[in-house]
Write a protein that holds these residues in place. Sequence first.
Motif, short mmCIF file in Angstrom:
data_model
loop_
_atom_site.label_atom_id
_atom_site.label_comp_id
_atom_site.label_asym_id
_atom_site.label_seq_id
_atom_site.Cartn_x
_atom_site.Cartn_y
_atom_site.Cartn_z
N UNK A 122 5.86 -3.48 3.87
CA UNK A 122 5.03 -2.54 3.13
C UNK A 122 5.70 -1.16 3.09
N UNK A 123 6.25 -0.75 4.23
CA UNK A 123 6.94 0.54 4.30
C UNK A 123 8.19 0.58 3.44
N UNK A 124 8.90 -0.54 3.37
CA UNK A 124 10.15 -0.59 2.59
C UNK A 124 9.89 -0.49 1.09
N UNK A 125 8.71 -0.89 0.64
CA UNK A 125 8.42 -0.92 -0.80
C UNK A 125 8.60 0.45 -1.44
N UNK A 126 8.13 1.51 -0.80
CA UNK A 126 8.25 2.85 -1.37
C UNK A 126 9.72 3.26 -1.47
#
Length: 184
Positions: free
Chosen positions: A79-83
């Motif tokens: 989820x953090x990598x998506x941004x």
Amino acid sequence: MFKKLTTTLLLSSVLFFAGCSNEEPQNVNDIISTNEYVLTALDNKQYIVKKEGSGFVLKDAKGKVVIFDIFATWCPPCRGAATHLTSLQEKYKDNLIIIGVTIEDSIPNSKLLEFRKTYNANYTLVNSDQNRRLADTIVNELKLGDRYPIPVMALYKDGKYINHFIGSIEEELIENDIKLAIGQ
């Protein structure tokens, strides 16, 4: 004459019985090369990936860096990598293609759309019955084992391996590899 007739009957019988089999008919996907993967994005666009040697080539992406982001919607580092991936996709849009490959089997597209909206994942997300096979093949080439951590981000350019990252990673590290690959 008898010899010719016997030979003809024998040959006809062999051909007839060779065509009869109790084997199940092959699945169409089994006929497709095991080195080719057809991935379907949320907008129903299809992406064809071919394994060439130890690398992976995305059809119609010549000269571009391709990042295969192997992830799951429930995974906090994913989820953090998506941004970060969205930021890189926007910054290098002419030289970079990011494909998010979920490892979740039978996930509805609505769940991926929710992931996109919630975590700003504005890059290609694919949801195909071939996702897991591609992810496992990439991870196998990277020698990460059968039970690998996620996210795994594997970078390739024209089928040549650049680098890979596992877990939560700084955007700048990925960006450095992109810059090197595109000659900046």
